[in-house]
Design an enzyme around this catalytic site. Structure first.
Site, mmCIF file in Angstrom:
data_model
loop_
_atom_site.group_PDB
_atom_site.id
_atom_site.type_symbol
_atom_site.label_atom_id
_atom_site.label_comp_id
_atom_site.label_asym_id
_atom_site.label_seq_id
_atom_site.Cartn_x
_atom_site.Cartn_y
_atom_site.Cartn_z
ATOM 1 N N ASP A 200 0.903 -1.114 -0.106
ATOM 2 C CA ASP A 200 0.328 -0.056 -0.033
ATOM 3 C C ASP A 200 1.165 1.164 -0.185
ATOM 4 O OD1 ASP A 200 -2.692 1.358 0.222
ATOM 5 O OD2 ASP A 200 -2.310 1.581 1.999
ATOM 6 N N SER A 224 -6.745 4.683 -0.258
ATOM 7 C CA SER A 224 -7.379 4.019 -0.745
ATOM 8 C C SER A 224 -8.564 3.401 -0.736
ATOM 9 C CB SER A 224 -6.333 2.715 -0.463
ATOM 10 O OG SER A 224 -4.909 2.878 -0.640
ATOM 11 N N GLN A 274 -5.690 -1.873 -6.759
ATOM 12 C CA GLN A 274 -6.186 -1.396 -6.273
ATOM 13 C C GLN A 274 -6.422 -0.016 -6.475
ATOM 14 O OE1 GLN A 274 -3.353 1.554 -3.700
ATOM 15 N NE2 GLN A 274 -4.119 -0.020 -2.323
#
Length: 288
Positions: A200, A224, A274
């Site tokens: 991430d 995110s 993502q």
């Protein structure tokens, strides 16, 4: 690195119920990789030891408060002959901030193939850490300093999302070498959870890379929205791993990013996808 291992060392407070400690020195909002990593630790502790996680799919619902611990509730969806499925919900103040489904597999014989890793890249040992690269831009270094840094991150050319506004070339692909900044225990679950944490850190940056854009003043803020990982082969995350990522599309304020992890020998280890929300920030003072 010891601090991150402490964050991933969850306390089991009841069957299927875990408490995750807060990260020391973190900013107000909980880093998404921390929540995903802790959720995977919780799920992994409820499955038989011979089953390794092969995929996870998570959604970030609310921002977490880094000053408070997070409670993780694990639901046993299924234990079959070779697969186990778990659903983990992360809770703060009685509200869901993240939820995740994860599947675990015993592994078995079958077809084998993989795309090759990118070649011609500088070796990580020949690239200075990002903090060294940003010394020429102290204002941008301040932004990076607020990001959790138990992971050694080295951009393989072309600048990064922490470059000064207007100084990053537009590139279709972003390549980043990364590894744990210290030695990890031998437990395979820890290596998978640390990669989940690290996945991430830079993935959404590949959306900005397509446009030569950066994070922070004069650039963008990102959040995110969801995150998915597939684990193809065993690995150690205290060895150098290449994160090769790109963004196939961006629209309606959202960007989609896809990444592949390779070890130093070019073996494809894991894949990530993502989607994130990206909003433009005001120009810094003094910019016309």
């Amino acid at each position: 690195m010891d601090s991150l291992l402490g964050v991933l060392d969850l306390e089991e407070i009841d069957k299927g119920l875990f408490r995750g400690p807060r990260a020391e020195g973190a900013h107000q909002r909980v880093f998404g990789g921390q929540v995903a990593g802790q959720a995977l630790v919780a799920a992994g502790r409820t499955v038989p030891a011979d089953r390794r996680v092969h995929s996870l799919h998570g959604y970030f619902v609310r921002p977490g408060d880094s000053t408070k611990p997070i409670v993780y509730q694990v639901e046993n969806i299924r234990d079959g002959r070779s697969f186990s499925v778990r659903r983990t919900v992360a809770l703060q103040n009685g509200q869901t901030i993240f939820f995740m489904s994860a599947s675990f597999h015993t592994g078995e014989r079958g077809l084998e193939h993989a795309d090759p890793a990118p070649d011609g890249l500088a070796r990580p040992e020949d690239i200075p850490p990002l903090s060294e690269q940003l010394k020429a831009h102290p204002d941008r270094l301040g932004i990076w300093a607020r990001v959790p840094r138990p992971i050694d991150v080295r951009y393989a050319g072309g600048g990064s999302g922490f470059s000064a506004s207007g100084e990053r070339p537009a590139q279709e692909r972003q390549r980043v070498w990364m590894k744990a900044d210290g030695r990890l225990p031998d437990d395979p679950l820890i290596h998978v959870c640390v990669l989940t944490y690290a996945s991430d850190l830079t993935l959404l940056d590949s959306v900005l890379s397509r446009h030569g854009e950066v994070w922070g003043p004069g650039g963008y803020l990102g959040t995110s929205l969801d995150h998915a990982l597939w684990f193809h082969r065993p690995f150690r995350f205290d060895d150098w791993i290449l994160y090769d990522s790109m963004s196939p599309t961006a629209a309606d304020g959202r960007g989609l990013a896809q990444g592949r992890f390779f070890d130093a020998h070019g073996v494809h280890l894991a894949s990530a996808t993502q989607e994130g929300l990206l909003r433009q920030t005001p120009e810094p003072p003094g910019v016309p």
